[in-house]
Design a protein around this motif. Sequence first.
Motif, short mmCIF file in Angstrom:
data_model
loop_
_atom_site.label_atom_id
_atom_site.label_comp_id
_atom_site.label_asym_id
_atom_site.label_seq_id
_atom_site.Cartn_x
_atom_site.Cartn_y
_atom_site.Cartn_z
N GLN A 100 0.67 -1.45 0.07
CA GLN A 100 -0.06 -0.10 0.19
C GLN A 100 0.85 1.39 0.13
O GLN A 100 0.58 2.28 -0.91
CB GLN A 100 -0.91 -0.08 1.15
N THR A 101 1.90 1.24 0.76
CA THR A 101 2.75 2.33 0.89
C THR A 101 3.53 2.62 -0.28
O THR A 101 3.68 3.78 -0.80
CB THR A 101 3.85 2.16 2.07
N VAL A 102 3.79 1.49 -1.03
CA VAL A 102 4.85 1.83 -2.44
C VAL A 102 3.84 2.49 -3.25
O VAL A 102 4.27 3.39 -3.90
CB VAL A 102 5.37 0.33 -2.69
N ILE A 103 2.51 1.77 -3.51
CA ILE A 103 1.55 2.17 -4.52
C ILE A 103 1.44 3.33 -4.24
O ILE A 103 1.06 4.41 -5.13
CB ILE A 103 0.60 1.34 -4.68
N VAL A 104 0.85 3.97 -3.04
CA VAL A 104 0.48 5.28 -2.77
C VAL A 104 1.44 6.39 -3.23
O VAL A 104 0.97 7.40 -3.65
CB VAL A 104 -0.09 5.38 -1.25
N HIS A 105 2.62 5.89 -2.95
CA HIS A 105 3.90 7.18 -2.88
C HIS A 105 4.39 6.99 -4.40
O HIS A 105 4.56 8.31 -4.91
CB HIS A 105 5.00 6.53 -2.03
N VAL A 106 4.05 5.94 -5.17
CA VAL A 106 4.27 6.17 -6.53
C VAL A 106 3.20 7.03 -7.27
O VAL A 106 3.40 7.88 -8.13
CB VAL A 106 4.19 4.93 -7.07
N GLY A 107 2.02 7.00 -6.63
CA GLY A 107 0.88 7.73 -7.25
C GLY A 107 1.18 9.35 -6.84
O GLY A 107 0.91 10.05 -7.56
N LEU A 108 1.55 9.46 -5.62
CA LEU A 108 2.08 10.82 -5.19
C LEU A 108 2.90 11.35 -6.13
O LEU A 108 2.98 12.46 -6.40
CB LEU A 108 2.40 10.88 -3.81
N PHE A 109 4.10 10.68 -6.47
CA PHE A 109 5.06 11.17 -7.13
C PHE A 109 4.69 11.62 -8.59
O PHE A 109 5.02 12.65 -9.01
CB PHE A 109 6.17 10.21 -7.06
N LEU A 110 3.76 10.35 -8.93
CA LEU A 110 3.37 10.84 -10.40
C LEU A 110 2.40 12.19 -10.53
O LEU A 110 2.60 12.96 -11.34
CB LEU A 110 2.60 9.66 -10.94
N LEU A 111 1.76 12.43 -9.66
CA LEU A 111 0.86 13.49 -9.38
C LEU A 111 1.61 14.69 -9.37
O LEU A 111 1.36 15.75 -10.06
CB LEU A 111 -0.13 13.34 -8.20
N TRP A 112 2.73 14.50 -8.47
CA TRP A 112 3.64 15.92 -8.34
C TRP A 112 4.24 16.11 -9.77
O TRP A 112 4.28 17.51 -10.07
CB TRP A 112 4.65 15.70 -7.18
N SER A 113 4.87 15.19 -10.13
CA SER A 113 5.82 15.54 -11.39
C SER A 113 4.96 15.67 -12.61
O SER A 113 5.22 16.58 -13.43
CB SER A 113 6.64 14.32 -11.53
N GLN A 114 3.91 14.84 -12.68
CA GLN A 114 3.31 14.98 -14.20
C GLN A 114 2.53 16.56 -14.02
O GLN A 114 2.10 17.12 -15.06
CB GLN A 114 2.41 14.03 -14.47
N SER A 115 1.90 16.89 -12.98
CA SER A 115 1.16 17.98 -12.81
C SER A 115 2.14 19.23 -13.16
O SER A 115 1.98 20.26 -13.65
CB SER A 115 0.46 18.35 -11.38
N THR A 116 3.11 19.20 -12.50
CA THR A 116 4.29 20.12 -12.83
C THR A 116 4.53 20.20 -14.24
O THR A 116 4.51 21.32 -14.83
CB THR A 116 5.46 20.17 -11.99
N ALA A 117 4.76 19.14 -14.81
CA ALA A 117 4.86 19.25 -16.25
C ALA A 117 3.89 19.57 -17.02
O ALA A 117 4.02 20.43 -18.14
CB ALA A 117 5.24 17.57 -16.80
N ILE A 118 2.60 19.49 -16.75
CA ILE A 118 1.30 19.99 -17.08
C ILE A 118 1.17 21.55 -17.21
O ILE A 118 1.02 22.31 -18.09
CB ILE A 118 0.07 19.44 -16.74
N PHE A 119 1.62 22.11 -15.89
CA PHE A 119 1.38 23.30 -15.63
C PHE A 119 2.44 24.36 -16.39
O PHE A 119 2.14 25.41 -16.65
CB PHE A 119 1.16 23.79 -14.44
N THR A 120 3.53 23.64 -16.32
CA THR A 120 4.73 24.38 -16.85
C THR A 120 4.87 24.23 -18.46
O THR A 120 5.79 24.91 -19.17
CB THR A 120 6.04 24.01 -16.21
N ARG A 121 4.05 23.22 -18.93
CA ARG A 121 4.10 22.74 -20.32
C ARG A 121 5.88 22.47 -20.97
O ARG A 121 6.04 22.75 -21.95
CB ARG A 121 3.78 23.98 -21.39
N GLU A 122 6.24 21.92 -19.71
CA GLU A 122 7.81 21.41 -20.01
C GLU A 122 7.43 19.81 -19.73
O GLU A 122 7.50 19.47 -18.64
CB GLU A 122 8.71 22.07 -19.18
N TYR A 123 7.68 18.95 -20.82
CA TYR A 123 7.23 17.58 -20.66
C TYR A 123 8.42 16.69 -20.58
O TYR A 123 8.25 15.30 -20.65
CB TYR A 123 6.56 17.08 -21.93
#
Length: 355
Positions: A100-123
Amino acid sequence: MEVFKNSHIVYTRPKGAAVQFWMKTQLLTNWMFYLSALIAICAVIALFKKYWSLLIEVLIKRLAPLFRFLFSPVLLTYELFLIGVFCIFYGCSITEFVLQTVIVHVGLFLLWSQSTAIFTREYWVKKYIYEIENNFWSKDPWKTVKTICLPAIIVTLALGYVLFKVPDAVFYNYEIVVSGIVAVYALPFWRSLEKYLYPILLPFKSEYRARSINSLAGCMVIAIAVTFLLVFQWNSIFYNVITALISLLLLSFLILSSKINFRYSYKNYYYLQLLTVVCLALVFEYGYYSRLNEIIWFFLIGTSVFIVLKYFEIFSFFSDWKKGTAWAWKLLGLALLLWLIGKAILYVSKQIFVV
């Protein structure tokens, strides 16, 4: 009747019967089917061997545009973001703690990194990491908001959902406090108020002090205000958040009070030593009064680390502790200091925890 109950009838097919012929025919055809399947497999393998390169070439020509579209940097960013959302929702339903901890933290990392990429438009990773490093103190407030604040808000909301679904996972309280502070402190009006906040902890001006130290001090002032506000509510529902804030504040005081941050002027250094001691005393008082064992342990650990760091810094005022023949005496002094700290911790623990 007993004779009929304990007897059974045996039927013997007459030679040349139609049923016997049909069964043998079915057995023969089954073997024929197996043989035909084996031959077909060999034939298909031979055909693949002969036409494999041609097949791959056709697939590449036909499917390359599809794969190019599915795995383009833009679409892949959104796909990974959705995978992060799925990991958060799915991870909360898993009962096994480690998975559970591993999957949740993978999700948190993806949310942070990919939302940053979306908002900055740097992919690409290197590009949006560069955006984070350079936009924290950007003159354009919207850049700071979309680069740091919005992704932090998304992660904070995700952590809030995880805490709602898995309330027993106490350590998520620490993470939500960090992401929440980042989200708030990245708002433009806090950045403009920073010059009025950090002098509370760093009252003496210095042109050589790093900007990051000023920002850390300003963030700590906000965290201290929030901590006092929650403490004076005297509500047990806030205990986990208060514990998380106190642990982060203790760590921040240890970093801020380090001698390495004040190479050209020691006025703020001496002032911060006093503030750190006062902070440790207040933490112990609150932990002891509220009977919160985690806060008392944070006090003991923070005090121990603070004493050891100051031991090394005292010697650094006069010489490099690694050089010279006195290093052995200094290490012996460190061993004695650790022994005294251990004894003090045992004494304090006995007085507090042993009834």
